[in-house]
Scaffold this motif. Sequence first.
Motif, PDB file in Angstrom:
ATOM      1  N   PHE A  39      -7.666   0.896 -10.880  1.00  0.00           N
ATOM      2  CA  PHE A  39      -8.763   1.335 -10.005  1.00  0.00           C
ATOM      3  C   PHE A  39      -8.586   0.756  -8.599  1.00  0.00           C
ATOM      4  CE2 PHE A  39     -11.846   1.895 -13.846  1.00  0.00           C
ATOM      5  CZ  PHE A  39     -11.200   3.073 -14.170  1.00  0.00           C
ATOM      6  N   GLY A  40      -8.109  -0.487  -8.530  1.00  0.00           N
ATOM      7  CA  GLY A  40      -7.914  -1.138  -7.219  1.00  0.00           C
ATOM      8  C   GLY A  40      -6.891  -0.394  -6.379  1.00  0.00           C
ATOM      9  N   VAL A  41      -5.748  -0.011  -6.981  1.00  0.00           N
ATOM     10  CA  VAL A  41      -4.720   0.676  -6.191  1.00  0.00           C
ATOM     11  C   VAL A  41      -5.162   2.094  -5.837  1.00  0.00           C
ATOM     12  CG1 VAL A  41      -2.783  -0.723  -7.011  1.00  0.00           C
ATOM     13  CG2 VAL A  41      -3.316   1.397  -8.194  1.00  0.00           C
ATOM     14  N   LEU A  42      -5.966   2.715  -6.713  1.00  0.00           N
ATOM     15  CA  LEU A  42      -6.476   4.054  -6.383  1.00  0.00           C
ATOM     16  C   LEU A  42      -7.437   3.969  -5.188  1.00  0.00           C
ATOM     17  CD1 LEU A  42      -6.786   7.078  -6.919  1.00  0.00           C
ATOM     18  CD2 LEU A  42      -8.510   6.542  -8.652  1.00  0.00           C
ATOM     19  N   ASP A  43      -8.305   2.968  -5.194  1.00  0.00           N
ATOM     20  CA  ASP A  43      -9.228   2.789  -4.054  1.00  0.00           C
ATOM     21  C   ASP A  43      -8.449   2.621  -2.755  1.00  0.00           C
ATOM     22  OD1 ASP A  43     -11.483   2.997  -5.625  1.00  0.00           O
ATOM     23  OD2 ASP A  43     -11.700   0.836  -5.916  1.00  0.00           O
ATOM     24  N   GLN A  44      -7.394   1.803  -2.823  1.00  0.00           N
ATOM     25  CA  GLN A  44      -6.587   1.557  -1.620  1.00  0.00           C
ATOM     26  C   GLN A  44      -5.896   2.847  -1.156  1.00  0.00           C
ATOM     27  OE1 GLN A  44      -4.210  -1.962  -2.110  1.00  0.00           O
ATOM     28  NE2 GLN A  44      -3.065  -1.565  -0.230  1.00  0.00           N
ATOM     29  N   PHE A  45      -5.350   3.581  -2.111  1.00  0.00           N
ATOM     30  CA  PHE A  45      -4.680   4.856  -1.806  1.00  0.00           C
ATOM     31  C   PHE A  45      -5.652   5.832  -1.134  1.00  0.00           C
ATOM     32  CE2 PHE A  45      -3.665   9.185  -3.501  1.00  0.00           C
ATOM     33  CZ  PHE A  45      -2.471   9.384  -2.831  1.00  0.00           C
ATOM     34  N   LEU A  46      -6.867   5.938  -1.679  1.00  0.00           N
ATOM     35  CA  LEU A  46      -7.842   6.892  -1.134  1.00  0.00           C
ATOM     36  C   LEU A  46      -8.280   6.498   0.271  1.00  0.00           C
ATOM     37  CD1 LEU A  46      -9.931   7.433  -4.386  1.00  0.00           C
ATOM     38  CD2 LEU A  46      -8.517   9.161  -3.240  1.00  0.00           C
ATOM     39  N   ARG A  47      -8.300   5.183   0.548  1.00  0.00           N
ATOM     40  CA  ARG A  47      -8.694   4.716   1.888  1.00  0.00           C
ATOM     41  C   ARG A  47      -7.665   5.111   2.938  1.00  0.00           C
ATOM     42  NH1 ARG A  47     -10.730   0.130  -0.590  1.00  0.00           N
ATOM     43  NH2 ARG A  47      -8.775  -0.981  -0.380  1.00  0.00           N
ATOM     44  N   MET A  48      -6.365   4.964   2.610  1.00  0.00           N
ATOM     45  CA  MET A  48      -5.358   5.202   3.653  1.00  0.00           C
ATOM     46  C   MET A  48      -4.808   6.628   3.618  1.00  0.00           C
ATOM     47  SD  MET A  48      -2.511   3.385   1.599  1.00  0.00           S
ATOM     48  CE  MET A  48      -1.931   4.382   0.270  1.00  0.00           C
ATOM     49  N   LEU A  49      -5.187   7.395   2.599  1.00  0.00           N
ATOM     50  CA  LEU A  49      -4.688   8.760   2.432  1.00  0.00           C
ATOM     51  C   LEU A  49      -4.835   9.631   3.686  1.00  0.00           C
ATOM     52  CD1 LEU A  49      -3.652  11.071   0.618  1.00  0.00           C
ATOM     53  CD2 LEU A  49      -5.924  11.201  -0.371  1.00  0.00           C
ATOM     54  N   PRO A  50      -6.021   9.655   4.326  1.00  0.00           N
ATOM     55  CA  PRO A  50      -6.163  10.540   5.500  1.00  0.00           C
ATOM     56  C   PRO A  50      -5.152  10.229   6.595  1.00  0.00           C
ATOM     57  CG  PRO A  50      -8.309   9.717   4.785  1.00  0.00           C
ATOM     58  CD  PRO A  50      -7.283   8.969   3.991  1.00  0.00           C
ATOM     59  N   ASP A  51      -4.803   8.939   6.749  1.00  0.00           N
ATOM     60  CA  ASP A  51      -3.835   8.571   7.794  1.00  0.00           C
ATOM     61  C   ASP A  51      -2.406   8.984   7.444  1.00  0.00           C
ATOM     62  OD1 ASP A  51      -5.823   7.435   9.277  1.00  0.00           O
ATOM     63  OD2 ASP A  51      -5.565   5.450   8.376  1.00  0.00           O
ATOM     64  N   CYS A  52      -2.159   9.317   6.199  1.00  0.00           N
ATOM     65  CA  CYS A  52      -0.803   9.687   5.767  1.00  0.00           C
ATOM     66  C   CYS A  52      -0.614  11.205   5.734  1.00  0.00           C
ATOM     67  CB  CYS A  52      -0.515   9.108   4.386  1.00  0.00           C
ATOM     68  SG  CYS A  52      -0.545   7.316   4.362  1.00  0.00           S
TER      69      CYS A  52
END
Length: 378
Positions: free
Chosen positions: A300-313
Motif C-alpha cells: 500500500f505504501g509503494v502504491l500511495d507513492q506511485f499515485l502521488r508522482m504519477l501525474p508528473d511522469c
Amino acid sequence: MFLVARSATKDGLTDTSSSSSNSENLPSETSDATPHQRRPRYAGKNPRRFEDKYKEHQPERYAGDVAKVIAAGKTPAGSHRPIMVPEILEALALQPGEVAVDCTLGYGGHARELLPLLLPGGRLIGLDVDPIELPKTTERLRSAGWGEDVLTTVRANFAGLPKVLGAQGLAGVDAMLADLGVSSMQLDDPARGFTFKTDSPLDLRLNPSRPPSAAEWLARVTAAELAKVLTEHADEPFAELIANDLVSSRVHAPVSRTVQLAEAVRQILYRHSPKRDPELVDDSVRRVFQAIRIAVNDEFGVLDQFLRMLPDCLKSGGRVAILTFHSGEDRRVKQAFREGLRSGIYAATNDEVVRAGFEERRANPRSTSAKLRWAVRT
Ligand SMILES: C[S@@+](CC[C@H](N)C(=O)[O-])C[C@H]1O[C@@H](n2cnc3c(N)ncnc32)[C@H](O)[C@@H]1O
C-alpha cells in the motif's frame, strides 16, 4: 469505461491473469535438435508438484499440452496469463511512436500486447522488482524478437519511477500500465513461500534480496501491529485472537515455514471454537498470508507513492491504466483519480470500475477479482 480487481485465490493470495490471446501466441511445438530429456518421475497420471510440470515450464516445446492446461481454466506452471487485455488496450489507446511503461512486467503477457502497437518508432520500458523472474522474462521477450531498441527492462520498484525515467532521459511518457500484486509464477513457485499448499520457508517477498522476509517480520512484530495488519489488509474477523496468540507463542515456537504458519492459525481458531468449519478456518489462513504479504512488501505504501508522482511522469494527454486485486488498492486508485479529476490534473477517469467479462472469468478464474481504473492526464 472499465475497471478490474483481483481476489483471493485458493491458496489465500491475490493473483492476476487475463483473457489474453496467450494460447494463440504460443509458438507451435518445435522440432529442434534439443536432446531428449527423460521425464521426471511422479506419482499418478499427471504431475502435481510445481517442479514436475516440466511440459508447462517449456511452453515453446510443448505448446499443445500448455494449450490444454489453459483450456481447462488453469494457468500453466511457471507462466502467467495477462488479465483484461482488450479493456487495457482500449484505455491506453497506444499510437505508433509513443513511449509506454509497463510498471509490473511480470511474465510479459501485457507487454507482448502493448509492444506491437508502439511500432514503428515507439518503445516500451518494463519494470519489475523481482530479481528472479525479471531476467527470465527479459530473455523470453528478447527471444520473441523484442530488441533493445524497442524494449528496455529495468529491475526497479515502480515507487522509484521518476528516477527510472530520468535515467532513460525521459521527462514523461504517453502511457502507463500497472497490474498490481503478484504473478502466477511467484504464487506457484514453492521456493518463494507465497503458498501454504507446500512446505517452504515463510518468505512472501517480491524481492527476496530485500529484508525482512515474512518469517523475520513475524518474529519482531507486536501483537497490536499484527492485529492492525490483519484487519486493515485482509479484514480478518479474528485478527486480535490470531495476533495475540501468534505473538505470545513465538517465544517457544517461532514460525519460519509456510505450513507451520497455516497450522498455527488453524490451531488458534480450533482452540477458540472446536467445531469451526474447516473451510472458514482456511479462509482465515489465506487472509493471514495475504495481509502479511502486503505488509512485508509495503504494497500500500509503494502504491500511495506511485499515485502521488504519477501525474508528473505522464505527458499531457498521457493515459494510465491500473489493475487491482484488493479493495485497499482499488480504493487508493479510485480516490487518487477522482481527486486528480476534481483538481484538473486528470481530464478524465472512469466512473464505474471495469471488470473482466463473463468469458474471461470462466476461462481464467484469477481474473474474477480484477478491477481496472484508468485516467487521462490533462
Ligand atoms: C500481476 S503481475 C504482472 C503480470 C504482467 N502484467 C503480465 O501480464 O505478465 C505483478 C508483477 O508486478 C511486480 N511488482 C509488484 N509490485 C511491484 C512494485 N512495487 N514495483 C515493481 N514491480 C512490482 C511483481 O513482482 C509481479 O511480477
